[in-house]
Design an enzyme around this catalytic site. Sequence first.
Site, PDB file in Angstrom:
ATOM      1  N   ARG A  67      19.003   3.549  23.734  1.00  0.00           N
ATOM      2  CA  ARG A  67      19.716   4.054  24.916  1.00  0.00           C
ATOM      3  C   ARG A  67      18.901   3.796  26.186  1.00  0.00           C
ATOM      4  NH1 ARG A  67      20.936  10.121  23.579  1.00  0.00           N
ATOM      5  NH2 ARG A  67      21.748  10.192  25.702  1.00  0.00           N
TER       6      ARG A  67
ATOM      7  N   LYS B 100      20.344  15.279  33.935  1.00  0.00           N
ATOM      8  CA  LYS B 100      21.312  15.010  35.016  1.00  0.00           C
ATOM      9  C   LYS B 100      22.466  16.013  35.026  1.00  0.00           C
ATOM     10  CE  LYS B 100      22.213  10.678  34.005  1.00  0.00           C
ATOM     11  NZ  LYS B 100      21.238  10.496  32.914  1.00  0.00           N
TER      12      LYS B 100
ATOM     13  N   ARG C 109      27.679   3.064  36.762  1.00  0.00           N
ATOM     14  CA  ARG C 109      26.758   2.841  35.643  1.00  0.00           C
ATOM     15  C   ARG C 109      26.133   1.458  35.695  1.00  0.00           C
ATOM     16  NH1 ARG C 109      27.124   5.938  30.189  1.00  0.00           N
ATOM     17  NH2 ARG C 109      27.790   7.483  31.673  1.00  0.00           N
TER      18      ARG C 109
ATOM     19  N   ARG D 267      15.208  17.568  19.813  1.00  0.00           N
ATOM     20  CA  ARG D 267      16.333  18.526  19.755  1.00  0.00           C
ATOM     21  C   ARG D 267      16.783  18.792  18.326  1.00  0.00           C
ATOM     22  NH1 ARG D 267      19.693  16.627  24.911  1.00  0.00           N
ATOM     23  NH2 ARG D 267      20.384  14.949  23.561  1.00  0.00           N
TER      24      ARG D 267
ATOM     25  N   ARG E 256      20.693  15.306  15.278  1.00  0.00           N
ATOM     26  CA  ARG E 256      21.856  14.410  15.320  1.00  0.00           C
ATOM     27  C   ARG E 256      21.391  12.959  15.278  1.00  0.00           C
ATOM     28  NH1 ARG E 256      25.210  15.947  20.576  1.00  0.00           N
ATOM     29  NH2 ARG E 256      23.397  14.859  21.368  1.00  0.00           N
TER      30      ARG E 256
END
Length: 220
Positions: A172, A13, A88, A127, A161
């Site tokens: 999430r 996004k 949201r 990642r 991370r």
Amino acid sequence: MRIVLVGPPGAGKGTQAAFLAKNLSIPHISTGDLFRANISQQTELGKLAKSYMDAGNLVPDEVTIGMAKDRMEKPDAENGFLLDGFPRNVSQAEALDEMLQSESMKLDAVLDLEVPEEEVVKRIAGRRICRKDSSHVFHVTYSRPKKEGVCDACGGELYQRDDDSEETVRKRLEVYHTQTEPIIDYYKAQGLVVTISALGKVEEVTARAMEALQSDEDGK
């Protein structure tokens, strides 16, 4: 154009918002930037938000809405804006509608970036960040370092991370499904949702989005 951008974490996004805002000559308004700006400038809303965050609590909707309203009233947003990360949830979407109606304005489109759940997990959990310089980002599938676990640019150690662990990503996604996804149905009822696939190269997704927004505008 006044656009809301929605999509799960990992849909790209932020990247798409920057490209689309540039192509459409409208400001990209992200909640992350709003929070950072208000907190660093020590505005009343920024101080209020920081007090909740420091206590480990969620910032109430009315604080986020207040920040968004202030930003949308700036001169550069007069001819439109692209909202990223706001609204949201449905109560924020309702508040945005009321806010726009009070100014005799309305949204033109809600762009829904669609990505399969497993692709989201693969994108985020893959990642790897450099410990020496966090701007050096690699990926175990899409952007592999020459030597595993070592940054090509500075030789720093690459690590995952905590936020990027598969378990956290799935949590999430759960939050997204329960809180944010319902706004897609809310806007579908208003005939505003334009859904595109967010798979492929960045420029391909941008071109797809621009084409879909143009077709939607022409059809109204």
